[in-house]
Design a protein around this motif. Structure first.
Motif, PDB file in Angstrom:
ATOM      1  N   UNK B  18       0.733  -1.387   0.107  1.00  0.00           N
ATOM      2  CA  UNK B  18       0.718   0.050  -0.149  1.00  0.00           C
ATOM      3  C   UNK B  18       0.514   1.420  -0.249  1.00  0.00           C
ATOM      4  N   UNK B  19       1.346   1.664   1.243  1.00  0.00           N
ATOM      5  CA  UNK B  19       2.312   2.268   1.214  1.00  0.00           C
ATOM      6  C   UNK B  19       3.586   2.571  -0.139  1.00  0.00           C
ATOM      7  N   UNK B  20       3.861   2.257  -0.965  1.00  0.00           N
ATOM      8  CA  UNK B  20       4.030   1.570  -1.515  1.00  0.00           C
ATOM      9  C   UNK B  20       3.910   2.698  -3.099  1.00  0.00           C
ATOM     10  N   UNK B  21       2.474   2.160  -3.334  1.00  0.00           N
ATOM     11  CA  UNK B  21       1.728   2.243  -4.181  1.00  0.00           C
ATOM     12  C   UNK B  21       1.363   3.650  -4.051  1.00  0.00           C
ATOM     13  N   UNK B  22       0.950   4.457  -3.165  1.00  0.00           N
ATOM     14  CA  UNK B  22       1.110   5.831  -2.687  1.00  0.00           C
ATOM     15  C   UNK B  22       2.516   7.179  -2.843  1.00  0.00           C
ATOM     16  N   UNK B  23       3.897   6.063  -2.957  1.00  0.00           N
ATOM     17  CA  UNK B  23       4.769   6.876  -3.588  1.00  0.00           C
ATOM     18  C   UNK B  23       5.034   6.661  -4.180  1.00  0.00           C
ATOM     19  N   UNK B  26       2.555   9.178  -6.381  1.00  0.00           N
ATOM     20  CA  UNK B  26       3.339  11.029  -5.034  1.00  0.00           C
ATOM     21  C   UNK B  26       4.617  11.267  -5.984  1.00  0.00           C
ATOM     22  N   UNK B  27       5.408  10.039  -6.119  1.00  0.00           N
ATOM     23  CA  UNK B  27       6.604  10.904  -6.663  1.00  0.00           C
ATOM     24  C   UNK B  27       7.487  10.037  -7.499  1.00  0.00           C
ATOM     25  N   UNK B  31      11.599   6.948  -7.763  1.00  0.00           N
ATOM     26  CA  UNK B  31      12.479   7.260  -6.369  1.00  0.00           C
ATOM     27  C   UNK B  31      11.628   6.791  -5.605  1.00  0.00           C
ATOM     28  N   UNK B  32      10.964   5.823  -5.619  1.00  0.00           N
ATOM     29  CA  UNK B  32      10.088   5.157  -4.279  1.00  0.00           C
ATOM     30  C   UNK B  32      12.335   4.434  -3.668  1.00  0.00           C
ATOM     31  N   UNK B  33      11.722   4.425  -2.528  1.00  0.00           N
ATOM     32  CA  UNK B  33      12.614   3.528  -1.628  1.00  0.00           C
ATOM     33  C   UNK B  33      12.274   2.598  -0.634  1.00  0.00           C
ATOM     34  N   UNK B  34      12.904   1.483  -0.446  1.00  0.00           N
ATOM     35  CA  UNK B  34      12.712   0.523   0.525  1.00  0.00           C
ATOM     36  C   UNK B  34      12.078   1.369   1.703  1.00  0.00           C
TER      37      UNK B  34
END
Lengths: 209, 209
Positions: B18-23, B26-27, B31-34
């Motif tokens: 979920x957080x990854x999808x939101x991130x 958004x960005x 720039x997704x970072x584990x």
DNA sequence: ACCACAATGTGAGCATTGCTTACATTAAAG
DNA sequence: CTTTAATGTAAGCAATGCTCACATTGTGGT
């Protein structure tokens, strides 16, 4: 003439773009590294920053190069076909052909990696140039043919179909899926690709009265 | 019941997705970072690796989730429409509707970020399930209607058009381009989107005899 | 109820990356 | 020929993906 000392690379900018395209084709955009490109170009790790403020801009550069190539091809196609229907169809095949030959560029031009184009005026203009060619043909069709739908809808439909074909021809996630009984989708794509002209004709006739 | 001590998060896997999808929304995926996800989830930087061997697999997880949702929607749509033409059209709107509601998922499912699906059997199967629903309808059309083109070509055409619409509705690089006189492309997309049913009917009739 | 064990989370650490800042070299313009 | 802008270098910082050794917790077999 080139100086013996290679302190200045001379073609770094374009070299970086080429290397980047090759790297993306080989390993995906996710593992593209500016430092690796610098190494391949035989230059220091910070040299690329003299040509691109950041990584995103390097990617945008690839997309711009793509739009320029596409615009050239579309223009040429448009100019060498006087018949409107013929031109309409050939533009579609040119578009898909471009996607085939420059998959990395296309992916950057229409994928979501680059996000909003608003960050680069150059990118916006390059993209607008490409669409201008298509718009012109669409506008002409509006006057020379009897359409039973407005040009905007027509444009959206055709653009959708052609863009969709291009995307599928490139990605074809099915290439790995359809190994057995479910080979149908792949064949479908291959078929529509092999006979692009027939496919566009179908769409065309679905729109014309 | 939950233990007071939160040494074990309990829902880390789904929380990360979920957080990854939101991130990404958004960005951007770039720039997704584990580590950032771990921080947001309130766990150590290495905890995510207990659920995903690497970053790519986390992304693949999102795509799988997407295919499952899509399969569910397509199945439901298919079952609640007995008339074949109606079903055909509704499947298209469902497909595009899904792309609209889950743009990040869609982008991962059909973009080039994930590369070849062959790395994940689970992904392959999830994708195959979705296409199975479409294939079934296509096969039925072959028998109940008089087509003047083989089903494979028909499938490719329709899939192209629908997929193209979905891609455009999501990305619409033009949203930023068309601020002035060149607003036509955007209107086209909006129009074809607003009147999806009419668009699909056009395609449909272009293919039918 | 116990306890071995698998699942899940932690902490320290390594190589690599994007990017900045200060400095060096070269090409071009006056 | 000298000034100046363009281009490249060197050193370094914070952040990242990922590994490894260790800690904590839930669970199933007896």
């Amino acid at each position: 003439m080139k100086s013996r000392s290679k302190y200045h690379h001379g073609e770094l900018r374009s070299a970086l773009v080429s290397l980047a395209v090759a790297e993306i084709a080989r390993a995906g955009v996710e593992k593209l590294s500016l430092r690796s490109l610098a190494r391949q170009a035989g230059v220091s790790p910070t040299a690329p920053f003299r040509h691109f403020p950041d990584k995103q801009t390097l990617l945008a550069g690839i997309a711009i190069e793509g739009f320029e190539e596409l615009t050239g091809r579309l223009t040429e196609t448009s100019e060498s076909n006087s018949d409107i229907e013929e031109r309409f169809i050939e533009l579609g095949t040119t578009y898909v052909g471009f996607a085939q030959e420059f998959p990395v560029h296309y992916q950057l031009m229409f994928g979501a990696v680059l996000g909003d184009f608003s960050t680069s005026k150059e990118l916006q203009e390059a993209a607008a140039s490409s669409y201008a060619v298509l718009d012109a043909t669409l506008a002409e069709m509006k006057h020379s043919q009897d359409l039973d739908h407005d040009v905007a809808t027509l444009g959206g439909l055709v653009w959708s179909a052609v863009h969709g074909m291009a995307s599928l021809v490139i990605n074809v996630p099915m290439a790995s899926v359809s190994t057995g009984a479910d080979a149908a989708p792949r064949q479908a794509v291959k078929s529509i690709h092999n006979d692009m002209r027939a496919g566009l004709k179908m769409v065309y006739r679905g729109v014309m009265r």
